[in-house]
Motif scaffolding. Structure first.
Motif, PDB file in Angstrom:
ATOM      1  N   GLN A  35      44.069  37.015  35.604  1.00  0.00           N
ATOM      2  CA  GLN A  35      42.593  37.503  35.532  1.00  0.00           C
ATOM      3  C   GLN A  35      42.077  35.592  35.778  1.00  0.00           C
ATOM      4  O   GLN A  35      40.844  35.741  35.989  1.00  0.00           O
ATOM      5  N   ASN A  36      42.749  34.968  35.143  1.00  0.00           N
ATOM      6  CA  ASN A  36      42.173  33.154  35.714  1.00  0.00           C
ATOM      7  C   ASN A  36      41.778  33.247  36.985  1.00  0.00           C
ATOM      8  O   ASN A  36      41.275  32.907  37.427  1.00  0.00           O
ATOM      9  N   ILE A  37      43.014  33.378  37.703  1.00  0.00           N
ATOM     10  CA  ILE A  37      42.731  33.038  39.080  1.00  0.00           C
ATOM     11  C   ILE A  37      41.715  33.927  39.506  1.00  0.00           C
ATOM     12  O   ILE A  37      41.028  33.719  40.579  1.00  0.00           O
ATOM     13  N   LEU A  38      41.639  35.253  39.072  1.00  0.00           N
ATOM     14  CA  LEU A  38      40.752  35.966  40.235  1.00  0.00           C
ATOM     15  C   LEU A  38      39.533  35.721  39.161  1.00  0.00           C
ATOM     16  O   LEU A  38      38.074  35.922  40.220  1.00  0.00           O
ATOM     17  N   ASP A  39      39.057  34.866  38.125  1.00  0.00           N
ATOM     18  CA  ASP A  39      37.800  34.475  37.441  1.00  0.00           C
ATOM     19  C   ASP A  39      37.238  33.365  38.620  1.00  0.00           C
ATOM     20  O   ASP A  39      35.930  33.727  39.102  1.00  0.00           O
ATOM     21  N   THR A  40      38.158  32.596  38.923  1.00  0.00           N
ATOM     22  CA  THR A  40      37.903  31.421  39.636  1.00  0.00           C
ATOM     23  C   THR A  40      37.552  31.774  41.123  1.00  0.00           C
ATOM     24  O   THR A  40      37.302  30.636  41.384  1.00  0.00           O
ATOM     25  N   ALA A  41      38.509  32.485  41.394  1.00  0.00           N
ATOM     26  CA  ALA A  41      38.343  32.754  42.759  1.00  0.00           C
ATOM     27  C   ALA A  41      37.327  34.196  43.139  1.00  0.00           C
ATOM     28  O   ALA A  41      36.756  34.185  43.931  1.00  0.00           O
ATOM     29  N   LEU A  42      36.527  34.706  41.918  1.00  0.00           N
ATOM     30  CA  LEU A  42      35.918  35.581  42.499  1.00  0.00           C
ATOM     31  C   LEU A  42      35.260  36.811  42.992  1.00  0.00           C
ATOM     32  O   LEU A  42      35.056  37.184  44.170  1.00  0.00           O
ATOM     33  N   ILE A  43      37.073  37.312  42.723  1.00  0.00           N
ATOM     34  CA  ILE A  43      37.042  38.277  43.415  1.00  0.00           C
ATOM     35  C   ILE A  43      37.288  39.190  42.216  1.00  0.00           C
ATOM     36  O   ILE A  43      37.496  39.475  41.144  1.00  0.00           O
ATOM     37  N   ASN A  44      37.509  40.295  42.657  1.00  0.00           N
ATOM     38  CA  ASN A  44      38.463  41.853  42.024  1.00  0.00           C
ATOM     39  C   ASN A  44      39.935  41.951  41.915  1.00  0.00           C
ATOM     40  O   ASN A  44      40.606  41.108  42.658  1.00  0.00           O
ATOM     41  N   ARG A  45      40.437  42.776  40.612  1.00  0.00           N
ATOM     42  CA  ARG A  45      42.367  42.394  40.763  1.00  0.00           C
ATOM     43  C   ARG A  45      42.732  43.236  41.438  1.00  0.00           C
ATOM     44  O   ARG A  45      43.663  42.916  42.318  1.00  0.00           O
ATOM     45  N   THR A  46      41.536  44.004  42.709  1.00  0.00           N
ATOM     46  CA  THR A  46      42.417  44.788  43.209  1.00  0.00           C
ATOM     47  C   THR A  46      42.564  44.263  44.980  1.00  0.00           C
ATOM     48  O   THR A  46      43.242  44.158  45.520  1.00  0.00           O
ATOM     49  N   THR A  47      41.709  43.040  45.269  1.00  0.00           N
ATOM     50  CA  THR A  47      41.618  42.161  45.303  1.00  0.00           C
ATOM     51  C   THR A  47      43.187  41.117  46.335  1.00  0.00           C
ATOM     52  O   THR A  47      43.730  41.259  47.421  1.00  0.00           O
ATOM     53  N   PHE A  48      43.192  40.955  44.545  1.00  0.00           N
ATOM     54  CA  PHE A  48      44.220  40.350  44.955  1.00  0.00           C
ATOM     55  C   PHE A  48      45.899  40.904  44.801  1.00  0.00           C
ATOM     56  O   PHE A  48      46.645  40.587  45.721  1.00  0.00           O
ATOM     57  N   TYR A  49      45.137  42.183  43.940  1.00  0.00           N
ATOM     58  CA  TYR A  49      46.883  42.754  44.575  1.00  0.00           C
ATOM     59  C   TYR A  49      47.122  43.668  45.774  1.00  0.00           C
ATOM     60  O   TYR A  49      48.146  44.040  45.911  1.00  0.00           O
ATOM     61  N   LYS A  50      46.034  43.224  46.571  1.00  0.00           N
ATOM     62  CA  LYS A  50      46.789  44.000  47.829  1.00  0.00           C
ATOM     63  C   LYS A  50      47.536  42.525  48.573  1.00  0.00           C
ATOM     64  O   LYS A  50      48.097  43.199  49.603  1.00  0.00           O
ATOM     65  N   TYR A  51      47.471  41.971  48.642  1.00  0.00           N
ATOM     66  CA  TYR A  51      48.793  40.445  49.021  1.00  0.00           C
ATOM     67  C   TYR A  51      49.493  39.935  47.887  1.00  0.00           C
ATOM     68  O   TYR A  51      50.286  38.968  48.750  1.00  0.00           O
ATOM     69  N   TYR A  52      48.994  40.224  46.790  1.00  0.00           N
ATOM     70  CA  TYR A  52      50.198  39.463  46.021  1.00  0.00           C
ATOM     71  C   TYR A  52      50.633  40.558  44.902  1.00  0.00           C
ATOM     72  O   TYR A  52      49.485  40.782  44.081  1.00  0.00           O
ATOM     73  N   LYS A  53      51.953  40.924  44.433  1.00  0.00           N
ATOM     74  CA  LYS A  53      52.428  41.140  43.582  1.00  0.00           C
ATOM     75  C   LYS A  53      52.098  41.053  41.818  1.00  0.00           C
ATOM     76  O   LYS A  53      51.534  42.033  41.175  1.00  0.00           O
ATOM     77  N   ASP A  54      51.957  39.472  42.067  1.00  0.00           N
ATOM     78  CA  ASP A  54      51.205  38.646  41.044  1.00  0.00           C
ATOM     79  C   ASP A  54      50.796  37.553  41.203  1.00  0.00           C
ATOM     80  O   ASP A  54      51.890  37.011  42.143  1.00  0.00           O
ATOM     81  N   LYS A  55      50.811  36.789  39.634  1.00  0.00           N
ATOM     82  CA  LYS A  55      51.755  35.446  40.265  1.00  0.00           C
ATOM     83  C   LYS A  55      52.099  34.487  40.423  1.00  0.00           C
ATOM     84  O   LYS A  55      52.730  33.566  41.265  1.00  0.00           O
ATOM     85  N   TYR A  56      53.774  35.300  40.289  1.00  0.00           N
ATOM     86  CA  TYR A  56      54.748  34.893  40.391  1.00  0.00           C
ATOM     87  C   TYR A  56      55.174  34.723  42.148  1.00  0.00           C
ATOM     88  O   TYR A  56      55.246  34.097  42.609  1.00  0.00           O
ATOM     89  N   ASP A  57      54.706  36.455  43.048  1.00  0.00           N
ATOM     90  CA  ASP A  57      54.507  35.832  44.006  1.00  0.00           C
ATOM     91  C   ASP A  57      53.595  35.355  44.803  1.00  0.00           C
ATOM     92  O   ASP A  57      54.313  34.975  45.473  1.00  0.00           O
ATOM     93  N   LEU A  58      52.782  35.329  43.779  1.00  0.00           N
ATOM     94  CA  LEU A  58      52.139  34.245  44.875  1.00  0.00           C
ATOM     95  C   LEU A  58      52.646  32.574  44.806  1.00  0.00           C
ATOM     96  O   LEU A  58      52.616  31.860  45.640  1.00  0.00           O
ATOM     97  N   ALA A  59      53.102  32.141  44.001  1.00  0.00           N
ATOM     98  CA  ALA A  59      53.466  30.923  43.453  1.00  0.00           C
ATOM     99  C   ALA A  59      54.909  30.744  44.767  1.00  0.00           C
ATOM    100  O   ALA A  59      55.122  29.908  45.146  1.00  0.00           O
TER     101      ALA A  59
END
Length: 185
Positions: A35-59
């Motif tokens: 949620q912190n990432i979503l708020d900072t990036a100004l994107i919705n949850r669906t957009t994030f999960y389209k590219y990453y499983k979770d923050k660990y996957d992003l890392a």
């Protein structure tokens, strides 16, 4: 139309990554939520999960990219054996790291079971140096010298990050005094 989609994907992923790095500059990895990432990036949850499983996957993806780039630089560094080549490459590497200081320091803060970039970078430094030493001479002390090399290089990077006004040329000359005799470069 595909080019526009590709450009949007690139921009979106870049935004997510930059937002994540920005958060890492101010927070501990464990305290960051999707949620912190979503708020900072100004994107919705669906957009994030389209590219990453979770923050660990992003890392993990950022870590993998950092390690691939690091290996590329180290391959270049250890494939050039003249003193002048070494100095030029060392300046290039340190200059690049200084330009990416915030990014590198943020990534180095991540310490999970699967991602520990600072430690993994040190291991990569040691392994690449040891391979170089063993390829170019039979050296019973290769493990020791490669450990010494990785420790000094990591310390140098951290020192450069803490002392921004110091000229990279000066540091490279100091390292040359120490490592040219050891590595027979």
């Amino acid at each position: 139309m595909k080019d526009k989609t590709d450009l949007r994907v690139i921009k979106t992923k870049k935004n997510i990554r930059e937002s994540f790095i920005s958060l890492l500059c101010h927070k501990n990895f464990n305290d960051i939520t999707v949620q912190n990432i979503l708020d900072t990036a100004l994107i919705n949850r669906t957009t994030f999960y389209k590219y990453y499983k979770d923050k660990y996957d992003l890392a993990e993806q950022l870590a993998a990219e950092f390690m691939i780039l690091s290996k590329t630089y180290l391959d270049e560094r250890f494939n050039n054996t003249t003193d002048n080549d070494l100095i030029v490459i060392a300046k290039k590497i340190y200059t690049h790291l200084l330009e990416q200081k915030s990014f590198v320091l943020a990534l180095w803060k991540i310490e999970t079971n699967t991602v520990h970039i600072r430690r993994d970078f040190g291991v990569l430094l040691k392994e690449q140096c040891k391979i170089h030493l063993l390829k170019n001479r039979n050296n019973m002390m290769a493990d020791y010298h490669s450990l010494l090399y990785s420790s000094v290089i990591l310390t140098t990077i951290e020192w450069l990050f803490d002392h921004e006004g110091v000229a990279v040329d000066e540091i490279v000359q100091e390292l040359k005094k120490v490592f040219i005799p050891i590595l027979s470069l």
